[in-house]
Design an enzyme around this catalytic site. Structure first.
Site, mmCIF file in Angstrom:
data_model
loop_
_atom_site.group_PDB
_atom_site.id
_atom_site.type_symbol
_atom_site.label_atom_id
_atom_site.label_comp_id
_atom_site.label_asym_id
_atom_site.label_seq_id
_atom_site.Cartn_x
_atom_site.Cartn_y
_atom_site.Cartn_z
ATOM 1 N N ARG A 1 0.836 -1.204 0.000
ATOM 2 C CA ARG A 1 0.000 0.000 0.000
ATOM 3 C C ARG A 1 0.869 1.252 0.000
ATOM 4 O O ARG A 1 0.561 2.247 -0.655
ATOM 5 C CB ARG A 1 -0.956 0.010 1.209
ATOM 6 C CG ARG A 1 -1.712 1.336 1.328
ATOM 7 C CD ARG A 1 -2.946 1.319 2.231
ATOM 8 N NE ARG A 1 -2.914 0.359 3.296
ATOM 9 C CZ ARG A 1 -2.206 0.451 4.426
ATOM 10 N NH1 ARG A 1 -1.451 1.509 4.655
ATOM 11 N NH2 ARG A 1 -2.250 -0.504 5.324
ATOM 12 N N TYR B 1 -17.052 17.839 -13.302
ATOM 13 C CA TYR B 1 -17.477 16.459 -13.513
ATOM 14 C C TYR B 1 -18.536 16.086 -12.467
ATOM 15 O O TYR B 1 -18.382 16.414 -11.284
ATOM 16 C CB TYR B 1 -16.245 15.565 -13.390
ATOM 17 C CG TYR B 1 -16.512 14.096 -13.536
ATOM 18 C CD1 TYR B 1 -16.784 13.554 -14.784
ATOM 19 C CD2 TYR B 1 -16.475 13.246 -12.434
ATOM 20 C CE1 TYR B 1 -17.023 12.197 -14.915
ATOM 21 C CE2 TYR B 1 -16.713 11.888 -12.563
ATOM 22 C CZ TYR B 1 -16.993 11.377 -13.810
ATOM 23 O OH TYR B 1 -17.226 10.031 -13.939
ATOM 24 N N ASP C 1 -8.432 20.360 -12.447
ATOM 25 C CA ASP C 1 -8.674 19.071 -13.090
ATOM 26 C C ASP C 1 -8.284 19.217 -14.560
ATOM 27 O O ASP C 1 -8.965 19.891 -15.331
ATOM 28 C CB ASP C 1 -10.164 18.712 -12.931
ATOM 29 C CG ASP C 1 -10.517 17.360 -13.550
ATOM 30 O OD1 ASP C 1 -9.737 16.850 -14.374
ATOM 31 O OD2 ASP C 1 -11.593 16.837 -13.199
ATOM 32 N N LYS D 1 -8.790 8.589 -18.764
ATOM 33 C CA LYS D 1 -9.125 9.232 -20.031
ATOM 34 C C LYS D 1 -7.881 9.338 -20.927
ATOM 35 O O LYS D 1 -7.337 8.322 -21.297
ATOM 36 C CB LYS D 1 -9.772 10.589 -19.752
ATOM 37 C CG LYS D 1 -10.807 10.556 -18.604
ATOM 38 C CD LYS D 1 -12.034 9.715 -18.899
ATOM 39 C CE LYS D 1 -12.888 9.408 -17.674
ATOM 40 N NZ LYS D 1 -13.333 10.541 -16.892
#
Ligand SMILES: *Cc1c(COP(=O)(O)O)cnc(C)c1O
Length: 385
Positions: free
Chosen positions: A51, A103, A177, A202
């Site tokens: 992790r 978004y 963003d 994306k």
């Protein structure tokens, strides 16, 4: 000009990656391991637990940080996991300014989750600089916005927002963003952002086969806090996704050039048609922020929206495409068409959608890298439906 923009293509292919010291493997291996051997108590190579540390993840973090012109990258299991860590920089009672056309998932996270934990927020059209000024409060700690926005492709002047924060002596973090533009087209850190984040799902991955997110910053204090939150919350990017994104960014410069070119041609073609009343694309001289687009962006990316102002016609067009695939998401090599009102933006209340111009007759194209003649022929036959 920063080094990253001069050597963008070379950085796409090489940044963050060295041949593997154990075998000489030229490509970064996928390190599928949850733990690492220790030679003695507390004696190890800097890798303790999956992790906290994973070499494939470190490589993609370094690669993407370089492409954005930042020093630090912290990779998450999704774009929204990255957004959540950014929001967790704040504490109960802190205020944030959120762009009004972010978004849908970002809006949902702020409005439905973070407010329950005591964050306060004001949503404003960040293209309107006076609105940003007016929304600032003494406890504003974060300004979070997207440019270009989804699906209306409106822009915000990043440097101007930076200046407003400076003038107001606000230490609010400016978080951009950059998913829609990609670092090939826009470098928010150069324009005064404190951090940039992405849905790597994306353009960065570019092949519609992985979900991921990243936060990139030049500020050591922010990177330490985000790294702490990544380890504390655990929403890490998997080694396999990290590897897929490393493969994706090797061709980011080639893909983005083609996305830009194809989208510009489609926007030009659509805007010349008398039966399409509205076309939204930052690279069209008719775009209300065309001058800002040319100043702030190197290219205009692959997203084009258009409105027939006729719900029934839009429904017929949406069903008639043969190459454009009707699906959510964007930024892959294949062309997609999306009906925001029923797909990506169904959760946005009708009144808010209407205010944005996001009508039921709007379609959004994610223009891929296929032959432009085929894409235009597909659009032409669909528009006849
Ligand atoms: C997809 C998207 C997100 C969310 O990212 P996920 O990877 O789906 O969690 C955030 N911002 C923008 C602009 C997006 O397109």
């Amino acid at each position: 000009m920063k080094k990253n923009s001069q050597y963008f293509a070379t950085n796409c292919v090489h940044a963050g990656q060295e041949p593997d010291p154990t075998t000489g493997s030229v490509m970064t291996p996928v390190y599928f391991t949850s733990t690492y051997v220790q030679e003695g108590f507390g004696i190890h190579k800097g890798y303790e637990y999956g992790r906290t540390h994973n070499l494939t993840r470190s490589a993609v973090e370094a690669n993407l940080a370089t492409l954005e012109g930042g020093k630090y990258g912290i990779a998450f299991g999704s774009g929204l996991a990255a957004a959540q860590a950014i929001l967790e920089l704040l504490s109960q009672g802190d205020h944030l300014i959120l762009g009004n056309n972010v978004y849908g998932g970002t809006y949902r996270l702020v409005d439905k989750v973070m407010t329950r934990l005591g964050l306060l927020y004001t949503q404003v059209d960040t293209a309107d600089l006076d609105a940003v000024k007016t929304a600032l409060r003494p406890n504003t700690r974060l300004v979070m916005l997207e440019t270009p926005t989804n699906p209306m492709l409106g822009l915000t002047d990043i440097s101007a927002v930076r200046s407003i924060l400076k003038e107001a002596h606000s230490d609010a973090i400016l978080a951009i963003d950059n998913t829609f533009a990609s670092p090939y087209n826009q470098l928010p850190l150069d324009l005064g952002a404190d951090l940039v984040w992405h849905s790597t799902t994306k353009y960065l991955n570019g092949h519609s086969d992985s979900i991921g997110g990243i936060v990139i910053t030049d500020r050591e204090d922010i990177s330490e806090k985000i790294r702490f939150l990544q380890n504390a919350g655990g929403a890490i990017m998997s080694p396999m996704d990290a590897w897929l994104i490393l493969r994706g960014t090797k061709t980011l410069h080639l893909r983005m050039a083609k996305h830009n070119e194809n989208a510009q041609k489609i926007a030009n073609w659509l805007s010349q048609r008398s039966d399409i009343p509205k076309v939204y694309f930052p690279g069209l001289p008719s775009h209300p922020q065309y001058e800002l687009a040319k100043k702030q962006m190197k290219g205009f990316s692959g997203m084009v929206s258009f409105d027939t102002l006729d719900n029934e016609r839009t429904r017929r067009i949406g069903a008639a495409f043969k190459i454009f695939t009707l699906a959510e998401s964007l930024g892959g090599v294949e062309s997609l068409v999306c009906h925001p009102a029923t797909m990506t933006h169904a959760s946005v209340p009708l009144a808010d959608r209407t205010k944005l111009g996001l009508t039921d007759s709007l379609l959004r194209l994610s223009v891929g890298v296929e032959d432009i003649e085929d894409l235009i022929a597909d659009l032409e036959q669909a528009l006849k439906a």
